[in-house]
Design a protein around this motif. Sequence first.
Motif, PDB file in Angstrom:
ATOM      1  N   LYS A   1      60.486 -43.000  54.214  1.00  0.00           N
ATOM      2  CA  LYS A   1      61.863 -43.389  54.498  1.00  0.00           C
ATOM      3  C   LYS A   1      62.295 -44.494  53.535  1.00  0.00           C
ATOM      4  CE  LYS A   1      64.462 -45.707  58.105  1.00  0.00           C
ATOM      5  NZ  LYS A   1      65.602 -45.073  58.629  1.00  0.00           N
ATOM      6  N   GLY A   2      63.495 -44.364  53.023  1.00  0.00           N
ATOM      7  CA  GLY A   2      64.047 -45.390  52.152  1.00  0.00           C
ATOM      8  C   GLY A   2      63.635 -45.282  50.692  1.00  0.00           C
ATOM      9  N   GLN A   3      62.715 -44.384  50.411  1.00  0.00           N
ATOM     10  CA  GLN A   3      62.215 -44.214  49.062  1.00  0.00           C
ATOM     11  C   GLN A   3      63.281 -43.593  48.144  1.00  0.00           C
ATOM     12  OE1 GLN A   3      59.109 -41.293  49.286  1.00  0.00           O
ATOM     13  NE2 GLN A   3      58.386 -41.667  47.198  1.00  0.00           N
ATOM     14  N   LYS A   4      63.172 -43.895  46.835  1.00  0.00           N
ATOM     15  CA  LYS A   4      64.037 -43.219  45.874  1.00  0.00           C
ATOM     16  C   LYS A   4      63.384 -41.895  45.480  1.00  0.00           C
ATOM     17  CE  LYS A   4      67.314 -46.292  44.204  1.00  0.00           C
ATOM     18  NZ  LYS A   4      67.606 -46.683  45.581  1.00  0.00           N
ATOM     19  N   VAL A   5      64.130 -40.810  45.641  1.00  0.00           N
ATOM     20  CA  VAL A   5      63.543 -39.519  45.284  1.00  0.00           C
ATOM     21  C   VAL A   5      64.376 -38.830  44.213  1.00  0.00           C
ATOM     22  CG1 VAL A   5      62.445 -39.092  47.521  1.00  0.00           C
ATOM     23  CG2 VAL A   5      64.802 -38.324  47.141  1.00  0.00           C
ATOM     24  N   LYS A   6      63.721 -37.876  43.560  1.00  0.00           N
ATOM     25  CA  LYS A   6      64.400 -37.131  42.510  1.00  0.00           C
ATOM     26  C   LYS A   6      64.191 -35.642  42.759  1.00  0.00           C
ATOM     27  CE  LYS A   6      63.932 -36.469  37.671  1.00  0.00           C
ATOM     28  NZ  LYS A   6      63.372 -36.894  36.405  1.00  0.00           N
ATOM     29  N   PHE A   7      65.257 -34.857  42.592  1.00  0.00           N
ATOM     30  CA  PHE A   7      65.115 -33.404  42.689  1.00  0.00           C
ATOM     31  C   PHE A   7      64.817 -32.890  41.291  1.00  0.00           C
ATOM     32  CE2 PHE A   7      67.753 -32.499  46.789  1.00  0.00           C
ATOM     33  CZ  PHE A   7      66.995 -33.444  47.458  1.00  0.00           C
ATOM     34  N   PHE A   8      63.677 -32.251  41.145  1.00  0.00           N
ATOM     35  CA  PHE A   8      63.154 -31.934  39.818  1.00  0.00           C
ATOM     36  C   PHE A   8      64.085 -31.065  38.972  1.00  0.00           C
ATOM     37  CE2 PHE A   8      60.154 -30.884  36.598  1.00  0.00           C
ATOM     38  CZ  PHE A   8      59.158 -31.858  36.673  1.00  0.00           C
ATOM     39  N   ASN A   9      64.545 -29.946  39.539  1.00  0.00           N
ATOM     40  CA  ASN A   9      65.301 -28.995  38.719  1.00  0.00           C
ATOM     41  C   ASN A   9      66.754 -29.397  38.470  1.00  0.00           C
ATOM     42  OD1 ASN A   9      63.404 -26.660  38.068  1.00  0.00           O
ATOM     43  ND2 ASN A   9      63.093 -26.929  40.257  1.00  0.00           N
ATOM     44  N   THR A  10      67.364 -30.090  39.434  1.00  0.00           N
ATOM     45  CA  THR A  10      68.741 -30.527  39.205  1.00  0.00           C
ATOM     46  C   THR A  10      68.771 -31.893  38.536  1.00  0.00           C
ATOM     47  OG1 THR A  10      68.882 -31.608  41.352  1.00  0.00           O
ATOM     48  CG2 THR A  10      69.611 -29.319  41.262  1.00  0.00           C
ATOM     49  N   GLY A  11      67.640 -32.611  38.586  1.00  0.00           N
ATOM     50  CA  GLY A  11      67.562 -33.923  37.963  1.00  0.00           C
ATOM     51  C   GLY A  11      68.288 -35.022  38.742  1.00  0.00           C
ATOM     52  N   LYS A  12      68.836 -34.694  39.900  1.00  0.00           N
ATOM     53  CA  LYS A  12      69.606 -35.688  40.661  1.00  0.00           C
ATOM     54  C   LYS A  12      68.693 -36.627  41.461  1.00  0.00           C
ATOM     55  CE  LYS A  12      73.969 -33.913  40.419  1.00  0.00           C
ATOM     56  NZ  LYS A  12      74.980 -33.033  40.734  1.00  0.00           N
ATOM     57  N   GLU A  13      69.171 -37.859  41.615  1.00  0.00           N
ATOM     58  CA  GLU A  13      68.391 -38.853  42.351  1.00  0.00           C
ATOM     59  C   GLU A  13      69.095 -39.265  43.629  1.00  0.00           C
ATOM     60  OE1 GLU A  13      67.700 -41.956  39.542  1.00  0.00           O
ATOM     61  OE2 GLU A  13      66.445 -40.653  38.284  1.00  0.00           O
ATOM     62  N   TYR A  14      68.306 -39.526  44.657  1.00  0.00           N
ATOM     63  CA  TYR A  14      68.872 -39.920  45.945  1.00  0.00           C
ATOM     64  C   TYR A  14      68.003 -40.959  46.606  1.00  0.00           C
ATOM     65  CZ  TYR A  14      71.001 -35.314  45.279  1.00  0.00           C
ATOM     66  OH  TYR A  14      71.648 -34.241  44.758  1.00  0.00           O
ATOM     67  N   ASN A  15      68.561 -41.536  47.666  1.00  0.00           N
ATOM     68  CA  ASN A  15      67.792 -42.425  48.497  1.00  0.00           C
ATOM     69  C   ASN A  15      67.426 -41.649  49.764  1.00  0.00           C
ATOM     70  OD1 ASN A  15      66.780 -45.070  48.862  1.00  0.00           O
ATOM     71  ND2 ASN A  15      68.301 -45.304  50.507  1.00  0.00           N
ATOM     72  N   ALA A  16      66.156 -41.677  50.141  1.00  0.00           N
ATOM     73  CA  ALA A  16      65.742 -40.938  51.340  1.00  0.00           C
ATOM     74  C   ALA A  16      66.175 -41.733  52.580  1.00  0.00           C
ATOM     75  CB  ALA A  16      64.236 -40.717  51.322  1.00  0.00           C
ATOM     76  N   ASP A  17      67.449 -41.661  52.919  1.00  0.00           N
ATOM     77  CA  ASP A  17      68.009 -42.448  54.026  1.00  0.00           C
ATOM     78  C   ASP A  17      67.294 -42.159  55.338  1.00  0.00           C
ATOM     79  OD1 ASP A  17      69.857 -43.408  52.259  1.00  0.00           O
ATOM     80  OD2 ASP A  17      71.360 -41.884  52.752  1.00  0.00           O
ATOM     81  N   GLU A  18      67.053 -40.887  55.568  1.00  0.00           N
ATOM     82  CA  GLU A  18      66.327 -40.524  56.786  1.00  0.00           C
ATOM     83  C   GLU A  18      65.410 -39.363  56.461  1.00  0.00           C
ATOM     84  OE1 GLU A  18      68.671 -39.960  60.436  1.00  0.00           O
ATOM     85  OE2 GLU A  18      67.262 -38.380  61.025  1.00  0.00           O
ATOM     86  N   ILE A  19      64.172 -39.448  56.938  1.00  0.00           N
ATOM     87  CA  ILE A  19      63.279 -38.307  56.833  1.00  0.00           C
ATOM     88  C   ILE A  19      62.664 -38.085  58.209  1.00  0.00           C
ATOM     89  CG2 ILE A  19      62.716 -38.559  54.379  1.00  0.00           C
ATOM     90  CD1 ILE A  19      60.035 -39.801  55.383  1.00  0.00           C
ATOM     91  N   GLY A  20      62.071 -36.939  58.407  1.00  0.00           N
ATOM     92  CA  GLY A  20      61.462 -36.695  59.702  1.00  0.00           C
ATOM     93  C   GLY A  20      60.931 -35.288  59.802  1.00  0.00           C
ATOM     94  N   ILE A  21      60.527 -34.940  61.011  1.00  0.00           N
ATOM     95  CA  ILE A  21      60.022 -33.598  61.243  1.00  0.00           C
ATOM     96  C   ILE A  21      61.013 -32.839  62.119  1.00  0.00           C
ATOM     97  CG2 ILE A  21      57.597 -34.204  60.930  1.00  0.00           C
ATOM     98  CD1 ILE A  21      57.461 -34.293  64.053  1.00  0.00           C
ATOM     99  N   LEU A  22      60.785 -31.563  62.268  1.00  0.00           N
ATOM    100  CA  LEU A  22      61.729 -30.733  62.992  1.00  0.00           C
ATOM    101  C   LEU A  22      61.127 -30.233  64.282  1.00  0.00           C
ATOM    102  CD1 LEU A  22      62.247 -29.123  59.650  1.00  0.00           C
ATOM    103  CD2 LEU A  22      64.234 -29.969  60.915  1.00  0.00           C
ATOM    104  N   LYS A  23      61.676 -30.749  65.378  1.00  0.00           N
ATOM    105  CA  LYS A  23      61.326 -30.165  66.680  1.00  0.00           C
ATOM    106  C   LYS A  23      62.535 -29.335  67.065  1.00  0.00           C
ATOM    107  CE  LYS A  23      57.607 -32.884  67.659  1.00  0.00           C
ATOM    108  NZ  LYS A  23      56.468 -32.763  68.532  1.00  0.00           N
ATOM    109  N   MET A  24      62.890 -29.294  68.344  1.00  0.00           N
ATOM    110  CA  MET A  24      64.123 -28.591  68.664  1.00  0.00           C
ATOM    111  C   MET A  24      65.305 -29.309  68.010  1.00  0.00           C
ATOM    112  SD  MET A  24      63.532 -25.794  70.040  1.00  0.00           S
ATOM    113  CE  MET A  24      65.149 -25.236  70.575  1.00  0.00           C
ATOM    114  N   ASP A  25      65.155 -30.628  67.831  1.00  0.00           N
ATOM    115  CA  ASP A  25      66.139 -31.401  67.094  1.00  0.00           C
ATOM    116  C   ASP A  25      65.453 -32.088  65.930  1.00  0.00           C
ATOM    117  OD1 ASP A  25      68.550 -31.114  68.676  1.00  0.00           O
ATOM    118  OD2 ASP A  25      67.428 -32.165  70.257  1.00  0.00           O
ATOM    119  N   LEU A  26      66.234 -32.832  65.142  1.00  0.00           N
ATOM    120  CA  LEU A  26      65.645 -33.642  64.091  1.00  0.00           C
ATOM    121  C   LEU A  26      64.876 -34.781  64.763  1.00  0.00           C
ATOM    122  CD1 LEU A  26      68.749 -33.942  61.757  1.00  0.00           C
ATOM    123  CD2 LEU A  26      66.896 -32.265  61.664  1.00  0.00           C
ATOM    124  N   PHE A  27      63.726 -35.112  64.222  1.00  0.00           N
ATOM    125  CA  PHE A  27      62.858 -36.104  64.834  1.00  0.00           C
ATOM    126  C   PHE A  27      62.466 -37.093  63.732  1.00  0.00           C
ATOM    127  CE2 PHE A  27      59.020 -37.506  67.016  1.00  0.00           C
ATOM    128  CZ  PHE A  27      59.373 -37.409  68.356  1.00  0.00           C
TER     129      PHE A  27
END
Length: 597
Positions: A218-244
Amino acid sequence: MKHIRNFCIIAHIDHGKSTLADRLLQTTGTISDRDMQAQALDDMDLERERGITIKSHAIQMNYKYEGQEYILNLIDTPGHVDFSYEVSRSIAACEGALLIVDASQGIEAQTISNLYLALEHDLEIIPILNKMDLPGAMPEEVSDQIVDLIGCRLDDIIPASGKTGLGVDRILEAVVNRIPPPKGDENAPLQAMIFDSVFNSFRGIIAYFRVKNGVIRKGQKVKFFNTGKEYNADEIGILKMDLFPKNEVRAGDVGYIISGIKQANEVKVGDTITSKENPCTEAIKGFEDVKPMVFAGIYPVDTEDYEELRYSMEKLQLNDSSLVFEPESSQALGFGFRCGFLGMLHMEIIQERLEREFNMTVITTVPNVSYHAFMKKDPDDLLIVNNPSELPDPAGMDRIEEPYINAQVITKAEYVGSIMTLCIEKRGELKNQVYLTQDRVELTFEMPLAEIVFDFYDRLKTVSRGYASFDYHPIGYKPSDLIKLDLLLNAEQVDALSALVHRSNAFDLGKKICLKLKELIPRQQFEIPIQAAIGAKVIARETIKALRKDVTAKCYGGDITRKRKLLEKQKEGKKRMRQVGRVEVPQEAFLAVLKLN
Ligand code: GTP
């Protein structure tokens, strides 16, 4: 990682994938019985109604087996050929697959094509004989087919029923025992593959991924390899019936990321997420930029709704990045959009969503494929033609190429003859014929994609009495002897009715289309000639006779409510009409080419 299992379910359409998935969720307590709603995984109304899984989703289940807790990630895959690239990415995110075969139907075309995809990715296959509760189940025969197809042992096959719950415990045990845990290195640089994304009106775009190596935080700076775009991982998680939400998702696991992505098309299925600080050196293999295969014009029925249509399409594109469109104008229809779709089903879905979710009434023109035109003055210069009315003057053209596909049909032996006749009529060439069992045959054809866009599915269903399944894969472009067939209404050419057809079919098609238009266009106050032409040469003609009587005349002028009702009715019938020159043309007429038989 030892206790994680990532798997998907592959099946031919309607063999019971969603029903069985629901059963797994219920048995593992992921969804309470009370909340259990039929087909919990299909969350769009449209999906539920059509009973097809359009978008792939993922869900995590906890399962206790012999005292040990396991995490089972089920990655749902769409079953229809239009979405086969999405299927291949979902498969690439797994180590195993449940191969579901309907015990009353046996192996079908998509069973095989999805199985091949799974084998290509070295997935462990767990064969399941589903719908055992049906009186028409043929367990012995279908089991033999499965053994022949994947070379497993008879007792590897699990008899099951999504309806009664038979076999569900055995399936969960097999997932734990037979599917290998994920491999991967938590200490390596981050490498996570995106296998799907959705648009949520509150959260924006949510991308689903499988972490191959490393850890995403969470909060890490990430890069999408093929599009080259960069983002901040504002929220990450796993998927249950809802976002977790979680603070990190580690190698082997499946999760989601929300990172202020604005446009759906920034998220490409198959792309690799890595960290900005410590990026991986290469992307996960298999990335492809999906290209639309079928094009059609979409126009507002009322020309004043153009801006609203644009807004609706933009909104739709937010959660369906495979939809592409650009403005175009037609002499006959005015301003609208040329849209690109993955296939015919995709096109129908978009049209339906425009109407349901955005309340738009639209006219769709005849779908066509994307043609490649090469000019004489520079035969290497490729011109892409996505709209038949934009085909350059044939005199200046060197050649036209059209997309071809490899088509697989699986059917009963008795229909082989009529299916061959159909495929040959559709310019197909038989490449292979294999008897899967005594009574089941797999036919492979090479044929132009354009023929599938026309009425192929319906014809196939008819000639095989429903006993044929079908799948296809594009194999590239080939030169073809194509010419432009134009249609004239009341002596005016209607560009939206033009089609590119093979020269050998042109006369026959021209005649049939004129007849069909005569049937579809209502009689009006004047006589309407309908003509088919190639260049300046008219090759067929029909006439719609003038209407003489006033529709309200037979009401004797007395009964006013009845008169009004009649007028209302007329107005309703008009909804989907477009004024083309002086002629009122109903929506169906624009698709006449598709309905000739
Ligand atoms: P797609 O998502 O369109 O590929 O379909 P699917 O494979 O998910 O099939 P789905 O679960 O929607 O089931 C298709 C139909 O078969 C539905 O009408 C179900 O009610 C029915 N069905 C599913 N499983 C069983 C079963 O075990 N027994 C019986 N009798 N019917 C079943």
